[in-house]
Design a protein around this motif. Sequence first.
Motif, mmCIF file in Angstrom:
data_model
loop_
_atom_site.group_PDB
_atom_site.id
_atom_site.type_symbol
_atom_site.label_atom_id
_atom_site.label_comp_id
_atom_site.label_asym_id
_atom_site.label_seq_id
_atom_site.Cartn_x
_atom_site.Cartn_y
_atom_site.Cartn_z
ATOM 1 N N GLU A 1 -44.755 -64.263 -15.579
ATOM 2 C CA GLU A 1 -45.985 -64.558 -16.302
ATOM 3 C C GLU A 1 -46.524 -65.950 -15.983
ATOM 4 N N LYS A 2 -45.636 -66.929 -15.971
ATOM 5 C CA LYS A 2 -46.087 -68.296 -15.730
ATOM 6 C C LYS A 2 -46.380 -68.558 -14.260
ATOM 7 N N HIS A 3 -45.512 -68.015 -13.366
ATOM 8 C CA HIS A 3 -45.645 -68.354 -11.946
ATOM 9 C C HIS A 3 -46.004 -67.159 -11.062
ATOM 10 N N HIS A 4 -46.202 -65.984 -11.641
ATOM 11 C CA HIS A 4 -46.668 -64.804 -10.911
ATOM 12 C C HIS A 4 -45.768 -64.479 -9.712
ATOM 13 N N TYR A 5 -44.471 -64.528 -9.962
ATOM 14 C CA TYR A 5 -43.477 -64.245 -8.933
ATOM 15 C C TYR A 5 -42.544 -63.165 -9.474
ATOM 16 N N LYS A 6 -42.559 -62.008 -8.862
ATOM 17 C CA LYS A 6 -41.785 -60.867 -9.335
ATOM 18 C C LYS A 6 -40.303 -61.064 -9.059
ATOM 19 N N ILE A 7 -39.475 -60.830 -10.099
ATOM 20 C CA ILE A 7 -38.028 -60.955 -9.947
ATOM 21 C C ILE A 7 -37.338 -59.716 -10.504
ATOM 22 N N HIS A 8 -36.019 -59.649 -10.308
ATOM 23 C CA HIS A 8 -35.213 -58.548 -10.836
ATOM 24 C C HIS A 8 -34.259 -59.113 -11.891
ATOM 25 N N TYR A 9 -34.396 -58.668 -13.150
ATOM 26 C CA TYR A 9 -33.393 -59.029 -14.144
ATOM 27 C C TYR A 9 -32.295 -57.976 -14.095
ATOM 28 N N VAL A 10 -31.066 -58.405 -13.795
ATOM 29 C CA VAL A 10 -29.984 -57.448 -13.554
ATOM 30 C C VAL A 10 -28.927 -57.448 -14.655
ATOM 31 N N GLY A 11 -29.189 -58.176 -15.746
ATOM 32 C CA GLY A 11 -28.170 -58.332 -16.772
ATOM 33 C C GLY A 11 -27.393 -59.610 -16.523
ATOM 34 N N ASN A 12 -26.467 -59.921 -17.400
ATOM 35 C CA ASN A 12 -25.748 -61.174 -17.288
ATOM 36 C C ASN A 12 -24.303 -60.948 -16.839
ATOM 37 N N PRO A 13 -23.894 -61.529 -15.713
ATOM 38 C CA PRO A 13 -22.532 -61.284 -15.224
ATOM 39 C C PRO A 13 -21.455 -61.862 -16.131
ATOM 40 N N THR A 14 -21.764 -62.951 -16.835
ATOM 41 C CA THR A 14 -20.770 -63.523 -17.738
ATOM 42 C C THR A 14 -20.434 -62.538 -18.851
ATOM 43 N N ALA A 15 -21.450 -61.870 -19.382
ATOM 44 C CA ALA A 15 -21.210 -60.866 -20.420
ATOM 45 C C ALA A 15 -20.317 -59.751 -19.887
ATOM 46 N N GLU A 16 -20.585 -59.312 -18.669
ATOM 47 C CA GLU A 16 -19.781 -58.249 -18.069
ATOM 48 C C GLU A 16 -18.364 -58.728 -17.792
ATOM 49 N N GLU A 17 -18.223 -59.970 -17.320
ATOM 50 C CA GLU A 17 -16.903 -60.505 -16.992
ATOM 51 C C GLU A 17 -16.032 -60.666 -18.243
ATOM 52 N N VAL A 18 -16.637 -61.122 -19.342
ATOM 53 C CA VAL A 18 -15.885 -61.267 -20.584
ATOM 54 C C VAL A 18 -15.476 -59.898 -21.125
ATOM 55 N N THR A 19 -16.401 -58.946 -21.106
ATOM 56 C CA THR A 19 -16.093 -57.591 -21.562
ATOM 57 C C THR A 19 -14.961 -56.981 -20.734
ATOM 58 N N PHE B 1 -32.702 -62.399 -8.056
ATOM 59 C CA PHE B 1 -31.956 -61.565 -8.991
ATOM 60 C C PHE B 1 -31.522 -62.448 -10.162
ATOM 61 N N SER B 2 -32.187 -62.279 -11.290
ATOM 62 C CA SER B 2 -32.008 -63.153 -12.449
ATOM 63 C C SER B 2 -30.942 -62.611 -13.389
ATOM 64 N N ILE B 3 -30.233 -63.547 -14.049
ATOM 65 C CA ILE B 3 -29.192 -63.146 -14.996
ATOM 66 C C ILE B 3 -29.503 -63.596 -16.421
ATOM 67 N N LEU B 4 -30.677 -64.183 -16.631
ATOM 68 C CA LEU B 4 -31.049 -64.664 -17.961
ATOM 69 C C LEU B 4 -32.385 -64.047 -18.362
ATOM 70 N N PRO B 5 -32.449 -63.383 -19.508
ATOM 71 C CA PRO B 5 -33.662 -62.634 -19.867
ATOM 72 C C PRO B 5 -34.909 -63.496 -19.991
#
Length: 382
Positions: free
Chosen positions: A151-169, A139-143
Amino acid sequence: MKYYLIVGEASGDLHASRLMQCLKKEDPLAEFRFFGGDLMSAVGGTRVKHYKELAYMGFLPVLMHLPTIFRNMAMCKHDIVEWHPDVVILVDYPGFNLKIAKFLHKNTHIPAYYYISPKIWAWKEWRIKSIKRHISEMFSILPFEVPFYEEKHHYKIHYVGNPTAEEVTHFLSEYREMKEMFCTRHGINPQKRIIALLAGSRKQEIKDNLPAMMAAARTCCQAHSDYQMVLAGAPSIEDEYYQQFLCNTDVAKVNNETYALLAHSTAALVTSGTATLETALFDVPQVVCYKTPLPRLFRWGFDHILQCDYISLVNLVADREVVPELFADRFGVANMADELGKVLPGQPARDVMLRGYDDVRTRLGDAVAPEKAARLMVSLLQ
C-alpha cells in the motif's frame, strides 16, 4: 535446480536451514551452496563461508573489519558467478545482501529472492528503492509488512507466515524432556523457578545489556528465594567471552538450547529481535531491554525520525504494547527489576501479557512459512 543462500547470523541459519529442507521436498534435485552456518550444513550442500566470519555490529567493528568485509563480498560475487545458480536467496542481513542483489541485477541474469525482509519499515526506508530495482521476489514473514510494501510503496510481496511460529510449534511437538532432567544436565537447581536471560547474539549486545540484566534479575531473586537466573548462550559466541560477565556470579548458562530453556522458564529479560517473538510463542512473560548510546538523543530520534512505534516484534505484530520496552532513556536496572516483578506468577500484568500473546499468534496465522515459501519459489522458478 541450484540454490545459493546468504545468511549473516544465527537466526538466519535456522530459518534458512528449514527453508532448504522444504526446498528439497519440492525439488528433489535441489543443490545448495551458501554463506551460512552449522544448521544449513547439516541439511547438505557446500558452505563457502560461516556466518561467524561475516557478522560485525556497530560503527567501529565494521570500520575495523572493512578489508575483511570487502574480501568476503568479492568472494561471494565471484563464487555466485562461477557456480551460476538458478536463484540467489537472501536472508535478512541487508548491508551485505542488498549489495549482492545490486551486483546480480547489473551483471547477471540470476534472480535475487529475499526471504525475511530487511527491517526497512523501522529505519533506512530509502532501501525500498534498491529492493524494488534489484529484488525479483520478496517473501515476508511479518503480517504488517504487507501493507507497508504493497500500500505504501506499491511493491507486491508474498506473506508466507512466520517461520519462528512454525519452529516453536515444531519444537514443542517433539520436546519431551522434563524440567528436572534439563536442570540436572546443566547443573541448575530443579526446585527453583527460572528467569531466562536472552542477552543477544552479538558481542556488543551482550556487553551492553547482560550486566544490567543480571543485576535486575538478581533483585527479583533476592526478593523471591525460589528464583534463579539462567543465561541463554548464543551459538556464535564462545564460552570464554561470557566468563568476564559470569565469573564469581550465581548465573547458570545453557549453550545452544534457548528453546529448551524457554520451555522451562517462568519469566525472561530479552533484548530486541527475534528472541522477543520466540519468548512470546513459548508463553513466557518478558521484559524487553536494550541499551543504546546517547539515550536521550536516541529517544528523540525514535520518537521523531524512526518509522515505527515499537522495537520488539511482539508489539509490532500486535500493533500495541503487549510487552514493556525499556530502551534508551528507559533502560536501567531499577526499571527492569520493577517491570520483571510485575510479570511473575500471581501478578495481574502477567495474565494480561499472556492474553496479548494469543493475539500475536492469531495475527501471525498458521501457515508453515518455509513450506509455503519453498512451494512459491519452485513454482516461480519453473
